[in-house]
Design a protein around this motif. Structure first.
Motif, PDB file in Angstrom:
ATOM      1  N   ASP A 221     -11.769 -25.759  11.443  1.00 43.69           N
ATOM      2  CA  ASP A 221     -11.626 -27.132  10.949  1.00 43.69           C
ATOM      3  C   ASP A 221     -10.491 -27.250   9.944  1.00 43.69           C
ATOM      4  N   ILE A 222     -10.320 -26.253   9.101  1.00 44.02           N
ATOM      5  CA  ILE A 222      -9.243 -26.280   8.107  1.00 44.02           C
ATOM      6  C   ILE A 222      -7.884 -26.208   8.796  1.00 44.02           C
TER       7      ILE A 222
ATOM      8  N   ILE B 256      -2.452 -30.777   7.398  1.00 41.09           N
ATOM      9  CA  ILE B 256      -1.669 -29.588   7.751  1.00 41.09           C
ATOM     10  C   ILE B 256      -0.905 -29.834   9.046  1.00 41.09           C
ATOM     11  N   VAL B 257      -1.607 -30.271  10.071  1.00 44.45           N
ATOM     12  CA  VAL B 257      -0.990 -30.456  11.384  1.00 44.45           C
ATOM     13  C   VAL B 257       0.163 -31.446  11.329  1.00 44.45           C
TER      14      VAL B 257
ATOM     15  N   SER C 222       5.860 -32.618  11.882  1.00 46.74           N
ATOM     16  CA  SER C 222       7.041 -33.323  11.391  1.00 46.74           C
ATOM     17  C   SER C 222       8.268 -32.416  11.322  1.00 46.74           C
ATOM     18  N   ILE C 223       8.057 -31.111  11.258  1.00 42.27           N
ATOM     19  CA  ILE C 223       9.167 -30.157  11.187  1.00 42.27           C
ATOM     20  C   ILE C 223       9.408 -29.476  12.532  1.00 42.27           C
ATOM     21  N   LEU C 224       8.339 -29.053  13.202  1.00 36.77           N
ATOM     22  CA  LEU C 224       8.470 -28.267  14.426  1.00 36.77           C
ATOM     23  C   LEU C 224       8.457 -29.097  15.701  1.00 36.77           C
ATOM     24  N   GLY C 225       7.970 -30.323  15.632  1.00 33.60           N
ATOM     25  CA  GLY C 225       7.816 -31.125  16.839  1.00 33.60           C
ATOM     26  C   GLY C 225       6.374 -31.109  17.304  1.00 33.60           C
ATOM     27  N   PRO C 226       6.077 -31.825  18.396  1.00 33.84           N
ATOM     28  CA  PRO C 226       4.689 -32.033  18.807  1.00 33.84           C
ATOM     29  C   PRO C 226       3.985 -30.829  19.421  1.00 33.84           C
TER      30      PRO C 226
END
Length: 129
Positions: free
Chosen positions: A36-37, A43-44, A49-53
């Motif tokens: 869950d964390i 986090i996701v 936002s940096i790595l893409g979807p």
């Protein structure tokens, strides 16, 4: 949560011994609290936002740091070497960024004066450790 982590019957590396380096790897796969964390939107969304979807949590490591414990030495995790010392990821030649990120999460109070974590700017581009 600590009591649940003692149950290693469904752990990815159930026979690993404490201190081997892989003892608490990938516990998000068998522990719902850690899963869950890892999946928390806070986090996701930052990772996306940096790595893409197309993101995947392929490695987690849970370890306690008790008051008075010695800190972790300076290190880089670009290749994610395991207990065997062999890199788990090899980035393409000439790649400026390998495409992996780490989220460091404290489960108890962690203040700046406790030296939670320090970064050396620019070291992601060079193998310095």
């Amino acid at each position: 949560m600590r009591l649940e982590l003692f149950d290693r019957t469904r752990a990815v590396y159930p026979d690993a011994q404490p201190g081997t380096g892989i003892y608490d790897y990938d516990r998000h796969l068998d522990n719902s609290i850690l899963a869950d964390i890892v999946c928390r939107p806070q986090i996701v969304h930052r990772m996306v936002s940096i790595l893409g979807p197309d993101v995947l949590c392929w490695r987690s490591e849970f370890f306690p740091k008790y008051p008075g414990d010695e800190g972790t030495d300076w290190h880089q995790v670009d290749t994610f070497g395991g207990a065997d010392g062999i890199p788990h990821i090899k980035w393409p030649n000439g790649s400026d960024f390998g495409g992996a990120m780490t989220a460091w999460i404290a489960f108890t109070d962690a203040t700046e004066d406790m030296s939670c974590m320090q970064f050396m700017p620019g070291t992601q581009r060079n193998d310095v450790f």
